[in-house]
Design a protein around this motif. Structure first.
Motif, PDB file in Angstrom:
ATOM      1  N   ARG A  29      44.337  64.228  11.016  1.00  0.00           N
ATOM      2  CA  ARG A  29      45.750  64.222  10.085  1.00  0.00           C
ATOM      3  C   ARG A  29      46.615  65.421  10.404  1.00  0.00           C
ATOM      4  N   PRO A  30      48.609  65.204  10.990  1.00  0.00           N
ATOM      5  CA  PRO A  30      48.816  66.706  12.376  1.00  0.00           C
ATOM      6  C   PRO A  30      49.261  67.361  10.963  1.00  0.00           C
ATOM      7  N   LYS A  31      49.714  68.815  11.387  1.00  0.00           N
ATOM      8  CA  LYS A  31      50.138  70.058  10.660  1.00  0.00           C
ATOM      9  C   LYS A  31      51.529  69.215  10.326  1.00  0.00           C
ATOM     10  N   ALA A  32      52.058  68.677  11.481  1.00  0.00           N
ATOM     11  CA  ALA A  32      53.399  68.668  11.199  1.00  0.00           C
ATOM     12  C   ALA A  32      53.429  67.295  12.440  1.00  0.00           C
ATOM     13  N   VAL A  33      54.884  66.542  12.372  1.00  0.00           N
ATOM     14  CA  VAL A  33      55.002  65.413  12.685  1.00  0.00           C
ATOM     15  C   VAL A  33      56.617  65.887  13.912  1.00  0.00           C
ATOM     16  N   THR A  77      68.727  69.494  20.449  1.00  0.00           N
ATOM     17  CA  THR A  77      68.791  69.967  18.781  1.00  0.00           C
ATOM     18  C   THR A  77      68.363  69.514  18.266  1.00  0.00           C
ATOM     19  N   LEU A  78      67.878  70.028  17.216  1.00  0.00           N
ATOM     20  CA  LEU A  78      66.104  70.033  16.373  1.00  0.00           C
ATOM     21  C   LEU A  78      66.952  70.130  15.151  1.00  0.00           C
ATOM     22  N   ASN A  79      66.904  69.673  13.687  1.00  0.00           N
ATOM     23  CA  ASN A  79      67.056  69.673  12.084  1.00  0.00           C
ATOM     24  C   ASN A  79      66.280  70.179  12.407  1.00  0.00           C
ATOM     25  N   ALA A  80      66.812  71.678  10.945  1.00  0.00           N
ATOM     26  CA  ALA A  80      65.481  72.486  10.694  1.00  0.00           C
ATOM     27  C   ALA A  80      65.569  73.400   9.223  1.00  0.00           C
ATOM     28  N   GLN A  81      66.396  71.630   8.515  1.00  0.00           N
ATOM     29  CA  GLN A  81      66.111  72.567   7.097  1.00  0.00           C
ATOM     30  C   GLN A  81      64.601  71.933   6.859  1.00  0.00           C
ATOM     31  N   GLU A  82      64.710  72.586   5.452  1.00  0.00           N
ATOM     32  CA  GLU A  82      63.114  72.527   4.825  1.00  0.00           C
ATOM     33  C   GLU A  82      63.633  71.276   4.557  1.00  0.00           C
ATOM     34  N   ALA A 116      60.089  64.259   2.880  1.00  0.00           N
ATOM     35  CA  ALA A 116      59.015  65.270   3.540  1.00  0.00           C
ATOM     36  C   ALA A 116      59.411  65.966   3.623  1.00  0.00           C
ATOM     37  N   PRO A 117      58.821  67.561   3.644  1.00  0.00           N
ATOM     38  CA  PRO A 117      59.555  68.224   3.819  1.00  0.00           C
ATOM     39  C   PRO A 117      59.616  68.624   5.376  1.00  0.00           C
ATOM     40  N   GLY A 118      60.489  69.446   6.201  1.00  0.00           N
ATOM     41  CA  GLY A 118      61.038  70.159   7.316  1.00  0.00           C
ATOM     42  C   GLY A 118      60.163  70.794   7.235  1.00  0.00           C
ATOM     43  N   SER A 119      60.545  71.529   8.768  1.00  0.00           N
ATOM     44  CA  SER A 119      59.196  73.410   9.174  1.00  0.00           C
ATOM     45  C   SER A 119      60.569  74.035  10.027  1.00  0.00           C
ATOM     46  N   SER A 120      61.374  74.673   9.449  1.00  0.00           N
ATOM     47  CA  SER A 120      61.937  75.487  10.120  1.00  0.00           C
ATOM     48  C   SER A 120      61.519  76.326  11.387  1.00  0.00           C
ATOM     49  N   GLU A 121      60.067  77.102  10.929  1.00  0.00           N
ATOM     50  CA  GLU A 121      58.881  77.193  11.597  1.00  0.00           C
ATOM     51  C   GLU A 121      58.626  76.209  12.774  1.00  0.00           C
ATOM     52  N   LEU A 122      58.435  75.585  12.628  1.00  0.00           N
ATOM     53  CA  LEU A 122      58.675  74.343  13.149  1.00  0.00           C
ATOM     54  C   LEU A 122      59.536  74.660  14.609  1.00  0.00           C
ATOM     55  N   ALA A 123      60.513  74.244  13.587  1.00  0.00           N
ATOM     56  CA  ALA A 123      62.257  74.284  14.824  1.00  0.00           C
ATOM     57  C   ALA A 123      62.060  75.381  15.507  1.00  0.00           C
ATOM     58  N   ALA A 124      61.953  76.207  15.194  1.00  0.00           N
ATOM     59  CA  ALA A 124      61.995  77.854  15.989  1.00  0.00           C
ATOM     60  C   ALA A 124      60.922  77.451  17.015  1.00  0.00           C
ATOM     61  N   ARG A 125      59.749  77.395  17.031  1.00  0.00           N
ATOM     62  CA  ARG A 125      59.524  77.251  17.664  1.00  0.00           C
ATOM     63  C   ARG A 125      59.265  76.272  19.281  1.00  0.00           C
ATOM     64  N   VAL A 126      59.688  75.495  18.617  1.00  0.00           N
ATOM     65  CA  VAL A 126      59.808  73.922  19.425  1.00  0.00           C
ATOM     66  C   VAL A 126      61.666  74.196  20.346  1.00  0.00           C
ATOM     67  N   GLN A 127      62.270  75.418  19.856  1.00  0.00           N
ATOM     68  CA  GLN A 127      63.436  75.617  20.458  1.00  0.00           C
ATOM     69  C   GLN A 127      62.883  77.128  21.482  1.00  0.00           C
ATOM     70  N   ASN A 185      53.171  59.218   1.525  1.00  0.00           N
ATOM     71  CA  ASN A 185      52.883  59.858   0.886  1.00  0.00           C
ATOM     72  C   ASN A 185      54.223  61.332   1.155  1.00  0.00           C
ATOM     73  N   ALA A 186      55.104  60.548   2.323  1.00  0.00           N
ATOM     74  CA  ALA A 186      55.943  62.348   2.336  1.00  0.00           C
ATOM     75  C   ALA A 186      55.625  63.547   2.776  1.00  0.00           C
ATOM     76  N   ASP A 187      54.695  63.615   2.650  1.00  0.00           N
ATOM     77  CA  ASP A 187      53.636  65.000   2.717  1.00  0.00           C
ATOM     78  C   ASP A 187      52.940  65.584   4.166  1.00  0.00           C
ATOM     79  N   VAL A 188      53.873  65.398   5.213  1.00  0.00           N
ATOM     80  CA  VAL A 188      53.551  65.620   6.405  1.00  0.00           C
ATOM     81  C   VAL A 188      55.070  66.352   6.690  1.00  0.00           C
ATOM     82  N   PRO A 189      54.622  67.708   6.922  1.00  0.00           N
ATOM     83  CA  PRO A 189      56.315  68.226   7.660  1.00  0.00           C
ATOM     84  C   PRO A 189      56.921  67.583   8.979  1.00  0.00           C
ATOM     85  N   VAL A 190      58.354  67.085   8.519  1.00  0.00           N
ATOM     86  CA  VAL A 190      59.008  66.366   9.701  1.00  0.00           C
ATOM     87  C   VAL A 190      60.370  67.312  10.528  1.00  0.00           C
TER      88      VAL A 190
END
Length: 180
Positions: free
Chosen positions: A46-50, A63-68, A90-101, A133-138
């Motif tokens: 199971r991934p932490k995020a996608v 460009t990355l979408n950075a909404q929670e 599904a939740p977003g992940s501003s943390e992952l967006a910033a890491r990718v950036q 289940n939309a339970d993995v951050p995207v």
């Protein structure tokens, strides 16, 4: 840190909301739907995020979408009314967006954050089947509008470490969009 790298996948997203409609014959999209539903087993963990790249978003810079809590973008038309009521909370992940950036910028590439654009159907339609289940951050990553292959390959190389951090990297698309 995950020790085993998750795979990188390219998955079909079908045609618009095709998996959520009635078709003649009824099993028109059944094989593809079954395959998408099998992706979690294929991935094995199971991934932490996608992180998803859909061909439906091109921007001047990556460009990355950075909404929670990213909204959905119903970027299709002419389908039955119920297909515009589909939900994928599904939740977003501003943390992952910033890491990718940061990874992209460290490799010499520009990367912007977007706090308004929703997830397009190239993201939410296949993910409704893969992780229903939309339970993995995207987080969605755009393509750079000039579509330079070398630039995009370099971006992919810059992001490869995410796979060992539990991030599943997915590209979505189809080789055609004519449903006739």
């Amino acid at each position: 840190m995950t020790t085993q790298a998750l795979p990188t996948l390219f998955v079909p997203h079908g045609a618009g909301p095709c998996f959520f409609m009635d078709w003649e014959p009824a099993d028109t999209w059944a094989r593809m739907e079954r395959w998408l539903r099998s992706v979690p087993e294929l991935v094995g963990a199971r991934p932490k995020a996608v992180l998803v790249v859909s061909g439906h978003w091109e921007a001047p810079e990556l460009t990355l979408n950075a909404q929670e809590q990213p909204p959905l973008l119903y970027d299709y038309s002419g389908f039955p009314p119920h297909t515009y009521q589909l939900r994928y909370p599904a939740p977003g992940s501003s943390e992952l967006a910033a890491r990718v950036q940061a990874l992209l910028q460290a490799s010499g590439q520009g990367a912007e954050l977007d706090h308004d654009r929703g997830l397009d159907h190239g993201v939410f339609i296949p993910l409704k089947l893969i992780y229903p289940n939309a339970d993995v951050p995207v987080v969605q990553l755009s393509l750079k509008r000039d579509l330079d292959p070398a630039y995009h390959l370099a971006a992919g190389r810059a992001l490869t470490s995410l796979r060992r951090e539990g991030v599943l990297i997915v590209g979505t698309g189809m080789s055609y969009h004519n449903m006739r």
